[in-house]
Design a protein around this motif. Structure first.
Motif, PDB file in Angstrom:
ATOM      1  N   TYR A  32     -10.924   1.346   1.440  1.00 49.70           N
ATOM      2  CA  TYR A  32      -9.802   0.829   0.646  1.00 49.70           C
ATOM      3  C   TYR A  32      -9.602   1.615  -0.666  1.00 49.70           C
ATOM      4  O   TYR A  32      -8.872   1.158  -1.548  1.00 49.70           O
ATOM      5  CB  TYR A  32     -10.034  -0.644   0.309  1.00 49.70           C
ATOM      6  CG  TYR A  32     -10.006  -1.550   1.509  1.00 49.70           C
ATOM      7  CD1 TYR A  32      -8.803  -2.007   2.032  1.00 49.70           C
ATOM      8  CD2 TYR A  32     -11.190  -1.945   2.141  1.00 49.70           C
ATOM      9  CE1 TYR A  32      -8.767  -2.831   3.143  1.00 49.70           C
ATOM     10  CE2 TYR A  32     -11.173  -2.773   3.252  1.00 49.70           C
ATOM     11  CZ  TYR A  32      -9.956  -3.211   3.750  1.00 49.70           C
ATOM     12  OH  TYR A  32      -9.922  -4.026   4.846  1.00 49.70           O
ATOM     13  N   TYR A  56      -5.482  -6.535  -0.508  1.00 58.10           N
ATOM     14  CA  TYR A  56      -6.388  -5.781  -1.387  1.00 58.10           C
ATOM     15  C   TYR A  56      -5.629  -5.253  -2.604  1.00 58.10           C
ATOM     16  O   TYR A  56      -6.109  -5.367  -3.738  1.00 58.10           O
ATOM     17  CB  TYR A  56      -7.002  -4.622  -0.601  1.00 58.10           C
ATOM     18  CG  TYR A  56      -7.898  -3.721  -1.428  1.00 58.10           C
ATOM     19  CD1 TYR A  56      -9.199  -4.103  -1.745  1.00 58.10           C
ATOM     20  CD2 TYR A  56      -7.445  -2.491  -1.881  1.00 58.10           C
ATOM     21  CE1 TYR A  56     -10.026  -3.286  -2.505  1.00 58.10           C
ATOM     22  CE2 TYR A  56      -8.261  -1.657  -2.639  1.00 58.10           C
ATOM     23  CZ  TYR A  56      -9.544  -2.060  -2.949  1.00 58.10           C
ATOM     24  OH  TYR A  56     -10.356  -1.247  -3.705  1.00 58.10           O
ATOM     25  N   CYS A  57      -4.453  -4.674  -2.375  1.00 59.09           N
ATOM     26  CA  CYS A  57      -3.633  -4.175  -3.494  1.00 59.09           C
ATOM     27  C   CYS A  57      -3.226  -5.317  -4.415  1.00 59.09           C
ATOM     28  O   CYS A  57      -3.238  -5.168  -5.644  1.00 59.09           O
ATOM     29  CB  CYS A  57      -2.389  -3.463  -2.964  1.00 59.09           C
ATOM     30  SG  CYS A  57      -2.724  -1.862  -2.190  1.00 59.09           S
ATOM     31  N   SER A  63      -0.395  -5.579   1.330  1.00 62.00           N
ATOM     32  CA  SER A  63      -1.849  -5.426   1.287  1.00 62.00           C
ATOM     33  C   SER A  63      -2.446  -6.460   0.344  1.00 62.00           C
ATOM     34  O   SER A  63      -2.145  -6.464  -0.851  1.00 62.00           O
ATOM     35  CB  SER A  63      -2.210  -4.013   0.818  1.00 62.00           C
ATOM     36  OG  SER A  63      -3.588  -3.923   0.510  1.00 62.00           O
ATOM     37  N   ASP A  72       0.840  -1.195   0.000  1.00 61.40           N
ATOM     38  CA  ASP A  72       0.000   0.000   0.000  1.00 61.40           C
ATOM     39  C   ASP A  72       0.877   1.248   0.000  1.00 61.40           C
ATOM     40  O   ASP A  72       2.106   1.167  -0.114  1.00 61.40           O
ATOM     41  CB  ASP A  72      -0.952  -0.010   1.201  1.00 61.40           C
ATOM     42  CG  ASP A  72      -0.220  -0.046   2.536  1.00 61.40           C
ATOM     43  OD1 ASP A  72       0.980   0.303   2.589  1.00 61.40           O
ATOM     44  OD2 ASP A  72      -0.844  -0.427   3.553  1.00 61.40           O
ATOM     45  N   GLY A  82     -13.195   0.956  -4.944  1.00 59.52           N
ATOM     46  CA  GLY A  82     -13.079   2.051  -3.983  1.00 59.52           C
ATOM     47  C   GLY A  82     -14.420   2.649  -3.626  1.00 59.52           C
ATOM     48  O   GLY A  82     -14.627   3.103  -2.492  1.00 59.52           O
TER      49      GLY A  82
END
Length: 428
Positions: free
Chosen positions: A210, A161-162, A159, A153, A204
């Motif tokens: 996030y 998510y990333c 991360s 991140d 997003g």
């Protein structure tokens, strides 16, 4: 150098795509180079818009000097970051620009020597075992950068998510590259980037905590701005520092030019000649110093685009240069491109940088390098370990200045020396 099969090349260096294809193809190159080009001035305290201006105009100058034969894009050089920071801190930005000016002159001096001495010695110094290994290093040396953008991140922490955003972007780019037909088959990077961007934007909106895209910088940026002009100043410390760094960047230039040659299937050492490519790089850096821009260098990101799309048109890279210049005058558009999330760029870079490394493997295979020969095995092994392992030669040049030869540059130099020193008669 071996040429690619004619049916695999979409556009050769001298071919001009139709305008409807030309512009998207050029935009694809702009996206590839943008992040790294503006990162250097951000790290060194220079103006990002000026860096875009000098990268674009420097690329056009390079195209002119090389006779519009080499589809390279020149962007901000990372190798000069320590020198730019040290000299700017100790003496001021003007002296850093003076060092960059001298570096450009030094490039042209070496180019003149190569022109007079010929390039035949390069065939001895850089056989396929060295060339292929260096190209692999260039690609894999960029691998940590790609994975860092993909997995971390904004704070540099891992991360998941990333990584998901990067994985989706990579998947969409691969799908576009393999399954697209017609015009879409030559813009997989652009398709993947836009798809990944919109996926990140939608995610997003669904999960605001996030969100990776923030348009505040776009709102705050001016619509129109002018690049700055900085008159170089000179002193001995800055001059010596930048010349010493130039030895490393010249080695990088050798590797990058080799890589572009193998990707395109033309020997650019011979035509337009290494002296022209080196002079183009040097004069682009000299030009940048007058505007307060960082020194330029050929970009691996854009070489990856060439390898992936098989579009080698100089018109396309020239178009990217023109777009970069236009963006430098419109900070708001530059700020919009800066909103591209790092994981999106990381996902694309995984494919681009890997494609460069694969070009090196193809060089070794196509050239029939024999690894039962202990000499070849030794040369290749040392190049790979030094280049990928982060080998560094570093020593102090003063209280605040340190000379560093590392990564690709050191691996190339050691590979050349090993190839020249090791006796051939000891082959198995």
């Amino acid at each position: 150098m071996a040429k690619h099969p004619s049916n695999s090349v979409k556009y050769g260096p001298a071919e001009k795509p139709p305008l409807g294809q030309w512009i998207p193809l050029s935009i694809q190159h702009v996206f590839a180079m943008f992040g790294a080009t503006i990162l250097v001035p951000i790290l060194t305290g220079l103006n990002p818009s000026t860096a875009l201006f000098t990268a674009g105009t420097g690329t056009l100058l390079y195209i002119l000097i090389t006779g519009a034969k080499v589809p390279a894009f020149l962007g901000s050089s990372f190798a000069f970051i320590p020198a730019l920071i040290a000299i700017s801190s100790a003496y001021g930005v003007g002296y850093a620009m003076g060092g960059a000016f001298v570096s450009g002159l030094f490039y042209t001096l070496v180019a003149f020597i190569i022109k007079k001495s010929g390039h035949g010695w390069l065939n001895t110094a850089l056989p396929p075992v060295v060339i292929g290994s260096v190209i692999i290093v260039i690609g894999l040396n960029l691998a940590p950068t790609a994975m860092g953008m993909a997995m971390n991140d904004a704070s540099g922490n891992y991360s998941l998510y990333c990584l998901m955003i990067a994985a989706v972007t990579l998947s969409l780019t691969i799908i576009a590259n393999i399954f697209s037909r017609g015009f879409f088959s030559i813009i997989p990077v652009l398709i993947g980037l836009l798809s990944g961007y919109f996926f990140a934007l939608i995610m997003g909106l669904i999960f605001p905590a996030y969100a990776l895209i923030d348009f505040k910088s776009v709102q705050d940026a001016a619509w129109f701005g002018l690049p700055t002009f900085a008159l170089p100043k000179f002193n001995l410390v800055a001059t010596v520092t930048f010349i010493v760094v130039s030895f490393a960047t010249i080695c990088e230039h050798l590797g990058d030019t080799l890589t572009i040659s193998k990707v395109v299937g033309k020997d650019f050492y011979k035509d337009p000649g290494l002296h022209r490519t080196l002079a183009g790089d040097g004069l682009a850096t000299l030009w940048a110093s007058f505007w307060g821009g960082p020194p330029n260098t050929t970009y691996g990101e854009n070489i990856g685009v060439l390898a992936l799309t098989k579009v080698y048109s100089v018109y396309v890279t020239g178009g990217a240069a023109v777009i970069a210049v236009l963006l430098s005058f419109f900070p708001k558009f530059g700020a919009l491109i800066q909103t591209i999330p790092s994981p999106v760029l990381g996902g694309i870079s995984m494919l681009l940088f890997g494609t460069i490394a694969s070009s090196g493997l193809r060089t070794l295979v196509d050239s029939g390098v024999n690894y039962e020969d202990k000499r070849n095995l030794t040369v290749s092994s040392v190049i790979l370990v030094i280049g990928i392992g982060g080998g560094t030669l570093s020593f102090a040049m003063g209280k605040e200045l340190t000379f560093t030869l590392a990564g690709v540059a050191l691996a190339t130099l050691v590979g050349i020396l090993l190839n020249l020193i090791l006796p051939k008669e000891h082959a198995v």
